[in-house]
Design a protein around this motif. Structure first.
Motif, mmCIF file in Angstrom:
data_model
loop_
_atom_site.group_PDB
_atom_site.id
_atom_site.type_symbol
_atom_site.label_atom_id
_atom_site.label_comp_id
_atom_site.label_asym_id
_atom_site.label_seq_id
_atom_site.Cartn_x
_atom_site.Cartn_y
_atom_site.Cartn_z
ATOM 1 N N THR A 167 4.718 3.872 -3.850
ATOM 2 C CA THR A 167 5.360 4.758 -4.814
ATOM 3 C C THR A 167 6.206 5.808 -4.110
ATOM 4 O O THR A 167 5.949 6.159 -2.958
ATOM 5 C CB THR A 167 4.307 5.480 -5.691
ATOM 6 O OG1 THR A 167 3.448 6.228 -4.838
ATOM 7 C CG2 THR A 167 3.483 4.482 -6.483
ATOM 8 N N LYS A 168 7.220 6.301 -4.809
ATOM 9 C CA LYS A 168 8.053 7.365 -4.242
ATOM 10 C C LYS A 168 7.273 8.678 -4.286
ATOM 11 O O LYS A 168 6.758 9.075 -5.326
ATOM 12 C CB LYS A 168 9.344 7.506 -5.042
ATOM 13 C CG LYS A 168 10.249 6.322 -4.911
ATOM 14 C CD LYS A 168 11.521 6.523 -5.701
ATOM 15 C CE LYS A 168 12.390 5.289 -5.588
ATOM 16 N NZ LYS A 168 13.631 5.447 -6.360
ATOM 17 N N ASP A 169 7.162 9.313 -3.132
ATOM 18 C CA ASP A 169 6.428 10.568 -3.028
ATOM 19 C C ASP A 169 7.067 11.406 -1.928
ATOM 20 O O ASP A 169 6.810 11.192 -0.743
ATOM 21 C CB ASP A 169 4.957 10.297 -2.700
ATOM 22 C CG ASP A 169 4.140 11.576 -2.555
ATOM 23 O OD1 ASP A 169 4.689 12.691 -2.731
ATOM 24 O OD2 ASP A 169 2.947 11.464 -2.240
ATOM 25 N N PRO A 202 4.366 11.741 7.524
ATOM 26 C CA PRO A 202 4.749 10.345 7.295
ATOM 27 C C PRO A 202 4.821 9.500 8.562
ATOM 28 O O PRO A 202 5.231 8.353 8.508
ATOM 29 C CB PRO A 202 6.129 10.474 6.647
ATOM 30 C CG PRO A 202 6.690 11.714 7.239
ATOM 31 C CD PRO A 202 5.502 12.648 7.380
ATOM 32 N N PHE A 249 4.697 12.732 0.679
ATOM 33 C CA PHE A 249 3.946 11.757 1.484
ATOM 34 C C PHE A 249 2.440 11.893 1.334
ATOM 35 O O PHE A 249 1.696 11.758 2.311
ATOM 36 C CB PHE A 249 4.347 11.851 2.961
ATOM 37 C CG PHE A 249 5.811 11.659 3.190
ATOM 38 C CD1 PHE A 249 6.382 10.405 3.100
ATOM 39 C CD2 PHE A 249 6.624 12.739 3.480
ATOM 40 C CE1 PHE A 249 7.743 10.223 3.288
ATOM 41 C CE2 PHE A 249 7.979 12.570 3.672
ATOM 42 C CZ PHE A 249 8.542 11.307 3.577
ATOM 43 N N GLY A 250 2.000 12.166 0.118
ATOM 44 C CA GLY A 250 0.554 12.267 -0.122
ATOM 45 C C GLY A 250 -0.085 13.455 0.557
ATOM 46 O O GLY A 250 -1.304 13.509 0.696
ATOM 47 N N GLU A 274 -7.052 -1.915 4.320
ATOM 48 C CA GLU A 274 -6.515 -3.045 3.555
ATOM 49 C C GLU A 274 -6.578 -4.338 4.369
ATOM 50 O O GLU A 274 -6.947 -5.386 3.860
ATOM 51 C CB GLU A 274 -5.069 -2.775 3.134
ATOM 52 C CG GLU A 274 -4.932 -1.859 1.964
ATOM 53 C CD GLU A 274 -5.410 -2.480 0.670
ATOM 54 O OE1 GLU A 274 -5.083 -3.646 0.374
ATOM 55 O OE2 GLU A 274 -6.119 -1.771 -0.066
ATOM 56 N N GLY A 331 -5.468 3.831 5.928
ATOM 57 C CA GLY A 331 -5.444 3.096 4.666
ATOM 58 C C GLY A 331 -4.996 1.660 4.859
ATOM 59 O O GLY A 331 -5.559 0.730 4.263
ATOM 60 N N VAL A 335 0.872 -1.173 0.000
ATOM 61 C CA VAL A 335 0.000 0.000 0.000
ATOM 62 C C VAL A 335 0.907 1.221 0.000
ATOM 63 O O VAL A 335 1.861 1.286 0.780
ATOM 64 C CB VAL A 335 -0.903 0.023 1.262
ATOM 65 C CG1 VAL A 335 -1.797 1.249 1.261
ATOM 66 C CG2 VAL A 335 -1.716 -1.249 1.352
ATOM 67 N N HIS A 336 0.663 2.173 -0.848
ATOM 68 C CA HIS A 336 1.468 3.401 -0.942
ATOM 69 C C HIS A 336 2.937 3.070 -1.192
ATOM 70 O O HIS A 336 3.827 3.570 -0.503
ATOM 71 C CB HIS A 336 1.343 4.260 0.329
ATOM 72 C CG HIS A 336 -0.039 4.679 0.650
ATOM 73 N ND1 HIS A 336 -0.822 5.417 -0.194
ATOM 74 C CD2 HIS A 336 -0.804 4.434 1.740
ATOM 75 C CE1 HIS A 336 -2.002 5.614 0.342
ATOM 76 N NE2 HIS A 336 -2.023 5.028 1.522
ATOM 77 N N ASN A 339 -2.895 7.995 10.620
ATOM 78 C CA ASN A 339 -2.228 7.834 9.331
ATOM 79 C C ASN A 339 -2.235 6.388 8.835
ATOM 80 O O ASN A 339 -1.948 6.141 7.665
ATOM 81 C CB ASN A 339 -0.794 8.349 9.395
ATOM 82 C CG ASN A 339 -0.725 9.852 9.501
ATOM 83 O OD1 ASN A 339 -1.708 10.543 9.289
ATOM 84 N ND2 ASN A 339 0.439 10.355 9.817
ATOM 85 N N ALA A 348 3.773 -1.108 8.609
ATOM 86 C CA ALA A 348 4.074 0.150 7.926
ATOM 87 C C ALA A 348 5.344 0.752 8.500
ATOM 88 O O ALA A 348 5.678 0.511 9.667
ATOM 89 C CB ALA A 348 2.919 1.133 8.102
#
Length: 92
Positions: free
Chosen positions: A9-11, A19, A14-15, A32, A28, A6-7, A25, A43
């Motif tokens: 991807t490099k960001d 973080p 942090f959306g 799942e 999500g 989940v999440h 936080n 996480a």
């Protein structure tokens, strides 16, 4: 046992949210775990120096409790022997 990311991807933003692995936080991840009927959700924060755990009942487990349970399992059930190291955070 299958795993799902989940999440992943490099960001660098942090959306748009902090973080940190706070219960808020981890919403999500909690969803799942619930939707997949997973036994565990794990996480880390952006640089992986903090972590969060969601159990199979969709509850956030404190990192201190998670570490204590892991140590109990490794020493008590797996029979590993040796020392256990820990750190103590000090106020700024």
């Amino acid at each position: 046992m299958p795993t799902h990311v989940v999440h992943g991807t490099k960001d660098p933003y942090f959306g748009g949210y902090s973080p940190e692995c706070t219960p808020v936080n981890l919403a999500g991840l909690r969803e799942e775990v619930r939707s997949r009927g997973a036994a565990l959700g794990l996480a880390t924060d952006g640089d992986a120096d903090r972590f969060g755990v969601i159990d199979g009942a969709c509850r956030a487990v404190s990192p201190n409790l998670a570490i204590a349970l892991l140590v109990e399992y490794l020493l008590g059930r797996r029979g590993l022997r040796g020392s256990v190291g820990r750190t103590v955070g000090r106020p700024g």
